[in-house]
Design an enzyme around this catalytic site. Structure first.
Site, mmCIF file in Angstrom:
data_model
loop_
_atom_site.group_PDB
_atom_site.id
_atom_site.type_symbol
_atom_site.label_atom_id
_atom_site.label_comp_id
_atom_site.label_asym_id
_atom_site.label_seq_id
_atom_site.Cartn_x
_atom_site.Cartn_y
_atom_site.Cartn_z
ATOM 1 N N GLU B 49 0.872 -1.163 0.000
ATOM 2 C CA GLU B 49 0.000 0.000 0.000
ATOM 3 C C GLU B 49 0.917 1.224 0.000
ATOM 4 O O GLU B 49 1.801 1.325 0.843
ATOM 5 C CB GLU B 49 -0.827 -0.050 1.282
ATOM 6 N N ASP B 60 -4.987 10.270 9.931
ATOM 7 C CA ASP B 60 -3.650 9.790 10.267
ATOM 8 C C ASP B 60 -3.095 10.336 11.565
ATOM 9 O O ASP B 60 -3.237 11.512 11.895
ATOM 10 C CB ASP B 60 -2.678 10.110 9.130
#
Ligand code: PLP
Lengths: 406, 266
Positions: B49, B60
């Site tokens: 990924e 995040d």
């Protein structure tokens, strides 16, 4: 050939949170649950007469509404043109329009059975207004604020702490409002089940732009009623400053269908029109996605958000509420940009001619109104949203002007 | 069928589980990213990924945020990332998938982004800020090019909604282990195994678990109930920490770490 845009409707947003093509909900799946919950709670609150009664009582007896509509005669005379009238949101409890929204959302927080509140703040006005609402209702309060803003709006940081809020400094990115929103959203990602995020402007994912606009629309509704009473008509022009756009949306929304009344939104022009020197996405930006919403934004060719500048912390934001993008493209509202120095001159003019210290944010709207007043007939009337007071800005102004205290 | 569909068809028939590392493109530079992807695949990663740095990543945690900030600080551009991926994809025999904000895809153009991924041999995308309601247009575009558009389900997703997301996802379902942001965690939620087991009974799509996964114990606990595991911050942190020790050392340190997780998968 330019196409004629669809006229702006007040029947927005739709169920997907769209104002025309703008708005929507571009957020991580984790937050969708909380946003859906907020939609449901807001609908049920709107259907509950008791909710409005309680909010109205707070606005009247706690905030001090209605805020006056004041004819600034000396300022008008100095400009030498149209009459300038000020909608005095600066006289609200906590010194700005932000309290209209935070009390409404705090009531929603209680209805949802949540005990903890988070907020972002730029100028600190929304932080103070959130801390105030939380103190009033006995809710826990955490406010995220960029380090640069903590520096330039120090008096508000102290007030928030006195009110029992925890102020968490944000050190990422440009350390301003945009980064504070990022950090508040990240907090919310881990706390959605127990925490409500009281977003402070008409930005972010659906339903925030709608809810904040609705809670701020009291500004425009009162203004219309006061104009009818004071001069038996509507104003010839309405002006408000635009950061995220909540005071402007609250002022403009009730006027949307009164198409004879021109509406002008004033963005922060900073040091000039070069990228990075201003915070004027509606004037210089392009449609894109920021903080969960599709709207005009200052971005580079890859869709990365650009750094922006304004001396005013509350306008120092690269995005803007989606309804403003909708009003821009439908040409219902004209957006323009005012520099730091013009805003500072307007601050001085209002202070010396009227005895009113405006917030640096509001000074942008005053500057544009003063400029336009000169071009209008003496019988014309301009209403400016004086969104907040300038006490919080005294030390930063002294720094900008090179003045030393004591 | 995308490359991801083929991979999981094979893994399911062989009763194998996938391990999928995440790396930030351009941290510390694109050449390094290409090298680390090759290393991870050589060590046995089933898929990779690749995070496209974004200025405002609200899903995040500090580790991945900081890696994005470093990459953007070095003026890493989307065009350069796509070229790097085009170079690496033919060198590795596993699917690559981009983790990318909708802000970036929208600005680039939905069609154009999909076309460029397909052209470079990238298998699909995960768009962490595109909930199912906003996804139909991009889903159509991806389907037309045999790209997977991986959707996410989280602990806050109600069951009926989870089924709706499962029905529109392609490639696999990204099951987010915790209500929260990316980052290593020592403890994972106690009901995670139960939730994933439920979801896996509802859908023919493979289910991979990400967010927080970082230790061999996590792998031993979760691999039996999922089709794959995604490891992000633990890798990004190792890259950031080891970088002062030189490239080759860093790359093999990251490879060694993946090795310990793979050993737990056996
Ligand atoms: C007094 C005042 N006016 C205006 C603003 C800008 O926000 P908005 O555009 O949402 O009204 C702020 C924000 O902090 C403010 O404090």
């Amino acid at each position: 050939m330019p196409t004629t845009p669809h006229p702006a409707s007040p029947q927005v947003p739709d169920v997907a949170g769209r104002f025309g093509e703008f708005g929507g909900r571009y957020v991580p799946e984790t937050l969708v649950y909380a946003l859906d919950q907020l939609v449901v709670e807001y609908e049920s609150a709107q259907a509950d007469p008791q909710f409005q009664v309680e909010l109205d009582d707070l606005l009247k007896n706690y905030v001090g509404r209605p805020s006056p509509l004041y004819h600034a005669k000396r300022l008008s005379q100095v400009c030498g043109g149209a009459e300038i009238w000020l909608k005095r949101e600066d006289l609200n409890h906590t010194g700005a329009h932000k309290i209209n929204n935070t009390l409404g959302q705090a009531l929603l927080t209680l209805r949802m059975g949540k005990q903890r509140v988070i907020a972002e703040t730029g100028a600190g006005q929304h932080g103070v207004a959130t801390a105030t609402a939380c103190a009033h209702f006995g809710l826990d309060c955490v406010v995220y604020m960029g380090e640069e803003d903590i520096r330039r709006q120090a008096p508000n940081v102290f007030s928030m702490k006195l009110l029992g809020a925890e102020v968490r400094p944000v050190t990422s990115g440009s350390r301003t409002l945009r980064d504070a929103i990022n950090e508040a959203m990240r907090d919310w990602m881990s706390s959605v089940e127990t925490t409500h995020y009281i977003l402070g402007s008409v930005v972010g994912p659906h339903p925030f732009p709608m809810i904040v606009r609705d809670f701020q629309a009291v500004i425009g509704r009162e203004t219309i009623a006061q104009c009818r009473l004071r001069f038996s008509g509507l104003p010839d022009l309405v002006v408000a400053c635009v950061g995220g756009g909540s005071n402007a949306a609250g002022m403009f929304f009730p006027f949307v269908e009164s198409t004879k009344v021109p509406l002008v939104g004033v963005e922060a022009g900073g040091r000039g029109n070069q990228p990075g020197d201003h915070a004027s996405p509606l004037t210089y930006g392009s449609p894109g996605v920021l903080h969960g919403s599709f709207s005009y934004v200052m971005q580079d060719e890859d869709g990365q958000t650009c750094d922006v500048h304004s001396m005013s912390a509350g306008l120092d934001y690269p995005g803007v509420g989606p309804e403003h993008s909708y009003w821009k493209d439908s040409q219902r509202v004209t957006y323009t940009s005012c520099t730091d120095s013009a805003a500072m001159a307007a601050f001085d003019a209002l202070a010396s001619n009227e005895g009113i210290l405006p917030a640096l944010e509001s000074s942008h709207a005053i500057a544009e109104a003063m400029r336009l007043a000169k071009t209008m007939k003496k019988s014309a009337r301009i209403v400016v949203c004086l969104s907040g007071r300038g006490d919080k800005d005294a030390s930063e102004l002294a720094r900008l002007k090179g003045v030393k205290f004591g | 069928m995308s490359a991801i569909d083929s991979l999981f068809a094979k893994f399911r028939s062989e009763n194998k589980k996938a391990l999928m590392p995440f790396v930030t493109a351009g941290d510390p530079d694109l050449e390094f990213t290409a090298a680390v992807i090759r290393e991870l695949v050589a060590r046995g990663a089933s898929m990779c990924e690749v995070g496209i740095p974004y200025s405002d990543p609200i899903a995040d945690g500090p580790v991945i945020q900081a890696s994005y900030t470093r990459a953007l600080g070095k003026k890493i551009k989307l065009a350069g990332i796509l070229d790097m991926l085009g170079g690496v994809a033919p060198q590795v025999d596993t699917p690559l998938v981009t983790m990318v904000s909708y802000a970036i895809i929208y600005r680039h153009g939905l069609e154009k982004y999909a076309a460029e991924l397909a052209q470079r041999g990238v298998a699909g995308m995960i768009v962490p800020d595109l909930p199912v309601e906003e996804s139909p247009q991009l889903a159509k575009i991806c389907a037309a090019r045999d790209l997977s558009l991986v959707q996410l389900i989280t602990p806050t997703t109600p069951p009926d909604r989870a089924l709706r997301i499962a029905a529109t996802s392609s490639g696999f379902i990204y099951y987010v282990s915790v209500a929260g942001i990316t980052g290593e965690r020592t403890q994972l939620p106690p009901d995670l195994v139960e939730r994933v087991s439920w979801l896996r009974q509802q859908t023919p799509l493979p289910v991979c678990i990400g967010f927080g996964v970082s230790q061999p114990e996590h792998v031993r606990l979760l691999a039996p109930v999922a089709d794959g595991l995604i490891v992000g911050s633990a890798i990004v942190r190792r890259i950031a920490e080891a970088n002062s020790q030189g490239r080759d050392t860093t790359i093999s340190a990251v490879g060694d770490y993946l090795g310990t997780l793979l050993a737990a998968l056996k």
